[in-house]
Design a protein around this motif. Structure first.
Motif, mmCIF file in Angstrom:
data_model
loop_
_atom_site.group_PDB
_atom_site.id
_atom_site.type_symbol
_atom_site.label_atom_id
_atom_site.label_comp_id
_atom_site.label_asym_id
_atom_site.label_seq_id
_atom_site.Cartn_x
_atom_site.Cartn_y
_atom_site.Cartn_z
ATOM 1 N N GLY A 106 0.786 -1.217 0.000
ATOM 2 C CA GLY A 106 0.000 0.000 0.000
ATOM 3 C C GLY A 106 0.819 1.267 0.000
ATOM 4 N N LEU A 111 -3.716 -0.491 -2.352
ATOM 5 C CA LEU A 111 -3.908 -1.747 -1.618
ATOM 6 C C LEU A 111 -5.285 -2.353 -1.808
ATOM 7 C CD1 LEU A 111 -4.430 -0.939 2.138
ATOM 8 C CD2 LEU A 111 -4.081 0.857 0.472
ATOM 9 N N GLY A 214 -3.255 -2.808 4.856
ATOM 10 C CA GLY A 214 -2.140 -3.233 4.016
ATOM 11 C C GLY A 214 -1.424 -4.490 4.459
#
Length: 250
Positions: A106, A111, A214
């Motif tokens: 991310g 993400l 993430g």
């Protein structure tokens, strides 16, 4: 006329090219591919595009608008999202990965799309330079994608978890927040060492307004990581092996 000057690539850039080249060898004619985001994934897309120009027939869906634009530029046929669409192989980078192939992703803000496509993939192959393999996740700030309306309450909840959250600023204008391709915000969390990624992921997932976090668990089946100058294939619970031993999906 002065002689043309070829830019000298940094060691890290060379490693990204190496990892991407090794990943292209896993692609076979007729595959439907997930195309990742970030600088190493961009190298993969560029090299895959060269293979397409040489006759390789594949189709793909990109995990970000930037990767989609690059794929179009190099001639990779793209598929729009649709019900039932699955991917034979997705190739994507990571901001961090550990020996169990748990990932932090991310850093580029993609993400949500990355996790969506990688969950719809039969095989996720991570490509990474040598700096991305870590003994424990957490050195890289953990990104969360957050619905803008919910931001104040999300930050309160994250403070309670010791996250030290920071709303990511826009690159072009740091006085403004960064917006993802889906027009959400990114909150970067500074937990430090993440001793139990599974437990943390579970706590983050239930915060209202957190669209996605993430931490990527149980998705990566293998990773090509440059070690001592050579692309090596890492799989959970197995010793690293030279990428030259793999000609396709194992």
């Amino acid at each position: 006329m002065p002689a043309s000057i070829t830019p000298t690539l940094s060691p890290q850039e060379l490693e990204k090219q190496q990892a991407a080249a090794a990943a292209v060898r896993w692609v076979r004619d007729g595959m439907v591919l997930g195309l990742g985001s970030g600088s190493t994934s961009a190298q993969f897309i560029i090299q895959l595009g060269a293979a397409v120009q040489n006759g390789l027939k594949v189709q793909g869906t990109a995990t970000s608008l930037a990767s989609e634009a690059l794929a179009r530029q190099v001639g990779i046929p793209l598929l729009e999202p649709r019900r039932g669409l699955r991917f034979d192989l997705t190739v994507d980078g990571a901001d961090e990965l550990d020996a169990h192939l748990r990932l932090v992703k991310g850093g580029g803000g993609a993400l949500l799309r990355e996790k969506t496509i990688e969950t719809a993939s039969d095989y996720l192959l991570v490509v990474a330079d040598s700096s991305k393999l870590v003994p424990q996740l957490g050195r890289f700030p953990l990104p969360l994608e957050v619905v803008p309306f919910t931001l104040p309450w999300v930050l309160d909840a994250l403070d309670g978890l010791g996250a030290h959250p920071v709303v990511r600023p826009a690159l072009a204008d740091p006085s403004q927040p960064y917006y993802t391709d889906q027009r959400n915000l990114i909150v970067d969390c500074h937990f430090g060492a993440i001793a139990d990624p599974e437990a943390l992921a579970a706590r983050l997932q239930v915060i209202p307004g957190v669209v996605e976090h993430g931490i990527f668990l149980g998705l990566a089946k293998a990773a090509i990581v440059i070690q001592h100058g050579q692309p090596m294939v890492l799989k959970p619970g197995e010793a690293a092996r030279p990428a030259t031993e793999f000609a396709a999906l194992p």
